[in-house]
Write a protein that holds these residues in place. Structure first.
Motif, mmCIF file in Angstrom:
data_model
loop_
_atom_site.group_PDB
_atom_site.id
_atom_site.type_symbol
_atom_site.label_atom_id
_atom_site.label_comp_id
_atom_site.label_asym_id
_atom_site.label_seq_id
_atom_site.Cartn_x
_atom_site.Cartn_y
_atom_site.Cartn_z
ATOM 1 N N GLY A 14 0.813 -1.207 0.000
ATOM 2 C CA GLY A 14 0.000 0.000 0.000
ATOM 3 C C GLY A 14 0.849 1.261 0.000
ATOM 4 O O GLY A 14 2.036 1.236 -0.323
ATOM 5 N N GLY A 40 -0.192 -1.978 -5.656
ATOM 6 C CA GLY A 40 -0.864 -0.906 -6.372
ATOM 7 C C GLY A 40 -2.354 -1.114 -6.509
ATOM 8 O O GLY A 40 -3.079 -0.180 -6.851
ATOM 9 N N THR A 41 -2.837 -2.325 -6.235
ATOM 10 C CA THR A 41 -4.274 -2.585 -6.363
ATOM 11 C C THR A 41 -4.888 -3.178 -5.104
ATOM 12 O O THR A 41 -6.112 -3.181 -4.976
ATOM 13 C CB THR A 41 -4.568 -3.552 -7.526
ATOM 14 O OG1 THR A 41 -4.006 -4.838 -7.225
ATOM 15 C CG2 THR A 41 -3.989 -3.044 -8.836
ATOM 16 N N ALA A 46 -6.082 1.534 -2.083
ATOM 17 C CA ALA A 46 -6.237 1.292 -3.520
ATOM 18 C C ALA A 46 -7.689 1.084 -3.920
ATOM 19 O O ALA A 46 -8.022 1.202 -5.106
ATOM 20 C CB ALA A 46 -5.411 0.074 -3.933
ATOM 21 N N PRO A 120 -7.207 4.427 -6.450
ATOM 22 C CA PRO A 120 -6.705 3.652 -7.582
ATOM 23 C C PRO A 120 -5.641 4.398 -8.391
ATOM 24 O O PRO A 120 -4.614 3.812 -8.776
ATOM 25 C CB PRO A 120 -7.968 3.398 -8.421
ATOM 26 C CG PRO A 120 -9.090 3.464 -7.419
ATOM 27 C CD PRO A 120 -8.674 4.518 -6.440
ATOM 28 N N MET A 123 -2.299 4.869 -6.178
ATOM 29 C CA MET A 123 -1.474 3.678 -6.051
ATOM 30 C C MET A 123 -0.918 3.207 -7.395
ATOM 31 O O MET A 123 0.157 2.601 -7.453
ATOM 32 C CB MET A 123 -2.267 2.562 -5.371
ATOM 33 C CG MET A 123 -2.615 2.847 -3.917
ATOM 34 S SD MET A 123 -1.201 3.458 -2.951
ATOM 35 C CE MET A 123 -0.006 2.161 -3.191
ATOM 36 N N ARG A 124 -1.625 3.463 -8.473
ATOM 37 C CA ARG A 124 -1.076 3.136 -9.796
ATOM 38 C C ARG A 124 0.203 3.930 -10.032
ATOM 39 O O ARG A 124 1.209 3.394 -10.520
ATOM 40 C CB ARG A 124 -2.103 3.454 -10.889
ATOM 41 C CG ARG A 124 -1.650 3.055 -12.293
ATOM 42 C CD ARG A 124 -2.660 3.471 -13.342
ATOM 43 N NE ARG A 124 -2.630 4.902 -13.580
ATOM 44 C CZ ARG A 124 -1.760 5.516 -14.380
ATOM 45 N NH1 ARG A 124 -0.820 4.817 -14.998
ATOM 46 N NH2 ARG A 124 -1.816 6.814 -14.558
#
Length: 519
Positions: A14, A40-41, A46, A120, A123-124
């Motif tokens: 995270g 990232g997800t 996320a 989203p 974190m991407r």
């Protein structure tokens, strides 16, 4: 078994983990990041948008920001730490705009609004930054246990790569635990990876915890759903099935009224106190909050809907691994903690919530832990040659023989003592002691008899982590014989000035608690 050598191992995926990995790499360290899910997800951030405790460096604004929650937190926060986090968060949010090109919205005056992030997209971009920095990312690779050297210093970890179906070992000079808090698989959005694993790993090598009594956070969600975004419920009217307004019920102060009512009947809600401009702003700020309603064909501003409360434990609570320095070092050499895995008492005291302070703490503590771990590992410079041993216990190395509960059964037994409102939220010493008796039995069975390897070990270790987490929580709650912050006791409803201290805890087979003075 695949074996990797590195300077810093970051466990988690995270915001705290990615900031830690990024800063460690920027300090010249070789870094491996191991995530239970796909970095990232996975995780709470996320899955949703989050507010951020972002305050420009104006003395009056900073003073107001620090003073706002001191009373709610029982005056256990530390002004020096609060100032550090405000400075660090301000710098890192600006870094997201300038380096990561995060698309912050602008206000009516054209100035950027940097008080929130869409999880989203955030974190991407953090995954991109981490990969560009040269960090080796191990996705779907839950860590199983830590490694220590002959002196007890942390020296890496062992885990399992689910997609390859093989175990792996990372030997490292330092480890950052950024595994999140523990929500006990309550189905709160994004929290199925948050089972308290990092705290278990830390305790097994001798680390201490702090503030575990501040762990009875529950988020409001539409019934049979998982979205616990509670900020918008400040515009809500709560009522009983017959339409009678539920007096005293609310999002900020009054969630206990909802909990008491849910013990015997349903509670309904409508967001009828939001005017039209506010409704439009709400949809823009948190679009995923409305997905459930749109799919169900409900207009939450005009139609009533049933609500429930989902346990969020130390994800929205405050307790976690105790930190001992500005670099987020723990009481164990070579081990660092960040984000929800670490206690947030320095900036929140005994009360926090979703986003805001938690989001600021994640990025700030992640950066400090990563830099601290890199400095330690690079200074040592000899970690690849030292003999190491695995430190894991429950679920990996049983101490006896006999029938053991399955992971699913152990989790069910823990949830029975942690999820109910009348045990964990509306706390009373008699009920806490009864729950602890059951939890002690689960722990003993796991410690003495349970064993799994390969992919099965991860689930069993998560069950052990949840059990350990619940026992630290309730032991700490029994030690604090007052109501302070979110740690409220029905049998001790008043705040006791003589208990202006932190409650520390530790141990596994035998849990112990003690106190630490607060200036």
């Amino acid at each position: 078994m695949t074996t990797l050598d590195t300077d810093v191992l970051v466990v988690g995926g995270g915001p705290a983990a990615t900031w830690a990995a990024l800063r460690a790499a920027q300090r010249g360290a070789d870094v491996v990041l191991a995530d239970k899910g796909y970095c990232g997800t996975s995780g709470a951030t996320a899955s949703a948008g989050t507010g951020v405790w972002y305050v420009p460096p104006d003395p009056e604004a900073r003073e107001a920001a620090m003073a706002a929650r001191e009373g709610l937190g029982g005056y256990l926060a530390d002004r020096r730490w609060m100032g550090r986090v405000l400075d660090q968060t301000y710098a890192q949010m600006n870094e997201l705009a300038e380096v990561a090109r995060y698309p912050f919205p602008t206000g009516p005056d054209g100035a950027p609004l940097r008080t929130g992030l869409q999880g989203p997209e955030y974190m991407r971009r953090m995954r991109v930054l981490v990969r560009r920095a040269g960090v080796r990312v191990l996705d779907h690779s839950p860590v199983r246990e830590l490694l220590v050297d002959r002196d007890g210093a942390v020296a890496g970890a062992v885990g399992h790569r689910r997609q390859e179906g093989a175990d792996y070992r990372v030997r490292s000079g330092a480890v950052v635990l950024a595994t999140g808090g523990c929500a006990f698989l309550s189905k709160a959005l994004g929290c199925d990876v948050n089972t308290g694993d990092g705290a278990l790993f830390a305790a097994e090598v001798g680390a201490e915890l702090s503030g575990m009594e501040f762990s009875n956070a529950y988020g409001i969600a539409p019934e049979h759903t998982s979205v616990t975004k509670t900020a918008f419920y400040s515009y809500a009217t709560f009522s009983r099935a017959d339409g009678e307004v539920l007096e005293g019920a609310g999002s900020a102060r009054g969630r206990s009224v909802i909990a008491r009512t849910l013990l015997s009947e349903k509670v309904f809600c409508v967001l009828d106190r939001a005017d039209e401009p506010t409704r439009r702003a709400m949809r823009l700020a948190q679009p995923n909050f409305f997905l459930t309603f749109d799919r169900l064909g409900i207009d939450p501003f005009t139609q009533r809907f049933a609500v429930t409360l989902l346990a969020e434990g130390t994800v929205r609570g405050t307790g976690g691994i105790r930190i001992t320095g500005d670099d987020c070092a723990t009481t164990v050499v070579g081990l660092y903690a960040a984000g929800d895995a670490a206690t947030r008492e320095p900036i929140c005291g005994g009360f926090t919530g979703g986003g805001s302070h938690n989001a600021a703490w994640a990025m700030s503590s992640g950066a400090w832990a990563g830099a601290g771990a890199a400095a330690f590992a690079l200074a040592e410079g000899r970690h690849r040659d030292r003999p190491v041993r695995a430190a894991g216990g429950a679920g990996l190395r049983p101490t006896g023989f006999g029938a053991a509960p399955s992971a699913a059964e152990a989790i069910r037994l823990v949830q029975r003592e942690v999820l109910p409102y009348d045990i964990n939220y509306l706390r009373h010493g008699d009920r806490l002691r009864a729950a602890l008796s059951e939890l002690d039995g689960v722990w003993t069975a796991l410690r003495e008899h349970a064993f799994a390897d390969g992919s099965g070990a991860g689930r069993l270790r998560s069950a052990a982590a949840m059990t350990a987490h619940a026992r630290w929580m309730y032991h700490s709650a029994l030690t604090r014989t007052e109501s302070r912050g979110m740690a409220k006791r029905l049998d001790f409803p008043e705040q006791d000035p003589t208990q202006h201290h932190r409650v520390l805890s530790g141990g596994l087979d035998r849990v112990r608690t003690w106190t630490e003075a607060v200036a």
